[in-house]
Design a protein around this motif. Sequence first.
Motif, PDB file in Angstrom:
ATOM      1  N   GLU A   1       3.872  -9.081  -6.106  1.00  0.00           N
ATOM      2  CA  GLU A   1       2.474  -8.710  -5.931  1.00  0.00           C
ATOM      3  C   GLU A   1       2.294  -7.302  -5.381  1.00  0.00           C
ATOM      4  O   GLU A   1       1.192  -6.780  -5.378  1.00  0.00           O
ATOM      5  CB  GLU A   1       1.795  -9.690  -4.973  1.00  0.00           C
ATOM      6  N   TYR A   2       3.386  -6.695  -4.900  1.00  0.00           N
ATOM      7  CA  TYR A   2       3.281  -5.428  -4.184  1.00  0.00           C
ATOM      8  C   TYR A   2       4.182  -4.347  -4.774  1.00  0.00           C
ATOM      9  O   TYR A   2       5.229  -4.627  -5.345  1.00  0.00           O
ATOM     10  CB  TYR A   2       3.680  -5.616  -2.706  1.00  0.00           C
ATOM     11  N   GLN A   3       3.750  -3.110  -4.550  1.00  0.00           N
ATOM     12  CA  GLN A   3       4.625  -1.963  -4.708  1.00  0.00           C
ATOM     13  C   GLN A   3       4.695  -1.305  -3.340  1.00  0.00           C
ATOM     14  O   GLN A   3       3.832  -1.512  -2.485  1.00  0.00           O
ATOM     15  CB  GLN A   3       4.154  -1.022  -5.802  1.00  0.00           C
ATOM     16  N   TYR A   4       5.730  -0.504  -3.131  1.00  0.00           N
ATOM     17  CA  TYR A   4       6.030   0.004  -1.797  1.00  0.00           C
ATOM     18  C   TYR A   4       6.228   1.511  -1.824  1.00  0.00           C
ATOM     19  O   TYR A   4       6.964   2.022  -2.663  1.00  0.00           O
ATOM     20  CB  TYR A   4       7.301  -0.664  -1.260  1.00  0.00           C
TER      21      TYR A   4
ATOM     22  N   SER B   1       9.432  -1.022  -6.634  1.00  0.00           N
ATOM     23  CA  SER B   1       9.058  -2.414  -6.847  1.00  0.00           C
ATOM     24  C   SER B   1       9.915  -2.918  -8.000  1.00  0.00           C
ATOM     25  O   SER B   1      10.692  -2.161  -8.577  1.00  0.00           O
ATOM     26  CB  SER B   1       7.570  -2.546  -7.199  1.00  0.00           C
TER      27      SER B   1
ATOM     28  N   PHE C   1       5.950  -6.671 -11.525  1.00  0.00           N
ATOM     29  CA  PHE C   1       4.721  -6.204 -10.872  1.00  0.00           C
ATOM     30  C   PHE C   1       3.596  -6.017 -11.887  1.00  0.00           C
ATOM     31  O   PHE C   1       2.480  -6.480 -11.683  1.00  0.00           O
ATOM     32  CB  PHE C   1       4.997  -4.893 -10.129  1.00  0.00           C
TER      33      PHE C   1
ATOM     34  N   SER D   1       2.496  -9.426 -13.395  1.00  0.00           N
ATOM     35  CA  SER D   1       2.162 -10.475 -12.415  1.00  0.00           C
ATOM     36  C   SER D   1       3.075 -11.690 -12.588  1.00  0.00           C
ATOM     37  O   SER D   1       2.617 -12.824 -12.652  1.00  0.00           O
ATOM     38  CB  SER D   1       0.691 -10.882 -12.534  1.00  0.00           C
TER      39      SER D   1
ATOM     40  N   LYS E   1       3.176  -1.185   2.004  1.00  0.00           N
ATOM     41  CA  LYS E   1       3.003  -2.009   0.808  1.00  0.00           C
ATOM     42  C   LYS E   1       1.529  -2.093   0.444  1.00  0.00           C
ATOM     43  O   LYS E   1       0.647  -2.054   1.305  1.00  0.00           O
ATOM     44  CB  LYS E   1       3.610  -3.397   0.986  1.00  0.00           C
TER      45      LYS E   1
ATOM     46  N   SER F   1      -0.979  -4.161  -2.700  1.00  0.00           N
ATOM     47  CA  SER F   1      -0.983  -5.109  -3.815  1.00  0.00           C
ATOM     48  C   SER F   1      -1.570  -4.467  -5.064  1.00  0.00           C
ATOM     49  O   SER F   1      -2.341  -3.506  -4.995  1.00  0.00           O
ATOM     50  CB  SER F   1      -1.786  -6.358  -3.458  1.00  0.00           C
ATOM     51  N   ARG F   2      -1.220  -5.041  -6.188  1.00  0.00           N
ATOM     52  CA  ARG F   2      -1.772  -4.557  -7.451  1.00  0.00           C
ATOM     53  C   ARG F   2      -3.280  -4.772  -7.485  1.00  0.00           C
ATOM     54  O   ARG F   2      -4.031  -3.903  -7.931  1.00  0.00           O
ATOM     55  CB  ARG F   2      -1.102  -5.281  -8.620  1.00  0.00           C
ATOM     56  N   GLU F   3      -3.735  -5.921  -7.000  1.00  0.00           N
ATOM     57  CA  GLU F   3      -5.171  -6.216  -6.986  1.00  0.00           C
ATOM     58  C   GLU F   3      -5.933  -5.189  -6.150  1.00  0.00           C
ATOM     59  O   GLU F   3      -6.972  -4.677  -6.580  1.00  0.00           O
ATOM     60  CB  GLU F   3      -5.407  -7.628  -6.440  1.00  0.00           C
ATOM     61  N   ASP F   4      -5.407  -4.856  -4.969  1.00  0.00           N
ATOM     62  CA  ASP F   4      -6.070  -3.854  -4.120  1.00  0.00           C
ATOM     63  C   ASP F   4      -6.100  -2.489  -4.795  1.00  0.00           C
ATOM     64  O   ASP F   4      -7.095  -1.767  -4.723  1.00  0.00           O
ATOM     65  CB  ASP F   4      -5.389  -3.756  -2.751  1.00  0.00           C
TER      66      ASP F   4
END
Length: 194
Positions: A48-51, A82, A87, A90, A107, A109-112
């Motif tokens: 769910e995340y990239q960093y 990620s 990612f 999903s 980190k 999220s893709r949604e954010d």
Amino acid sequence: MNSQKSFIPEIFKNVPLTKKEVVQIQGVFEKLTLKKGVTLLNVGELVEYQYYIQSGCLRTYFVEDSGKEHTVQFAIRDWWISDYTAFFSSSKAIMTIECLQDATIYKVSREDMENLYLEIPQLETFFRKKLEGAFSSFQKRILGSLSQTAKDRYTSFIATYPNIEMSVKNYHIASYLGITTESLSRIRREIAQN
């Protein structure tokens, strides 16, 4: 809150942002402090995340059914990491992310990020350019693997990652280059003799 404000301009260099936008972006990034050896992402976990890497070094790697590891990416200061295959779709991770040096990361999220793209369009441009650069780098790496000698791949590696060669295990470098640790030692000896 003041100490966190400084990381937004660091991440989004050359992106004109208002104070309100900085606060908005800051609200969706979470700071993590990792110790060397920590696994950030395991195969099979939902991605769910990239960093964003503020400090330290991480690597993404894939393990074949036979147990052989292939390092796909190292990430150092000002890089992103990620399992991007998972990612962007999903889905569950097919790779592992490991912390090779103590690290401070952020980190998101893709949604954010998708919501921020709608509200702050210049962020979408920023990430598009980052992805274009990453895609180009991955293609160059693939072409290098197909056409360069092991020695040339190693030379490219130390040019790309000049500050981490002495900080990561030879095994990780060899797996990134697609060679054995013995071959890596031989290449280093050859270069040292020239």
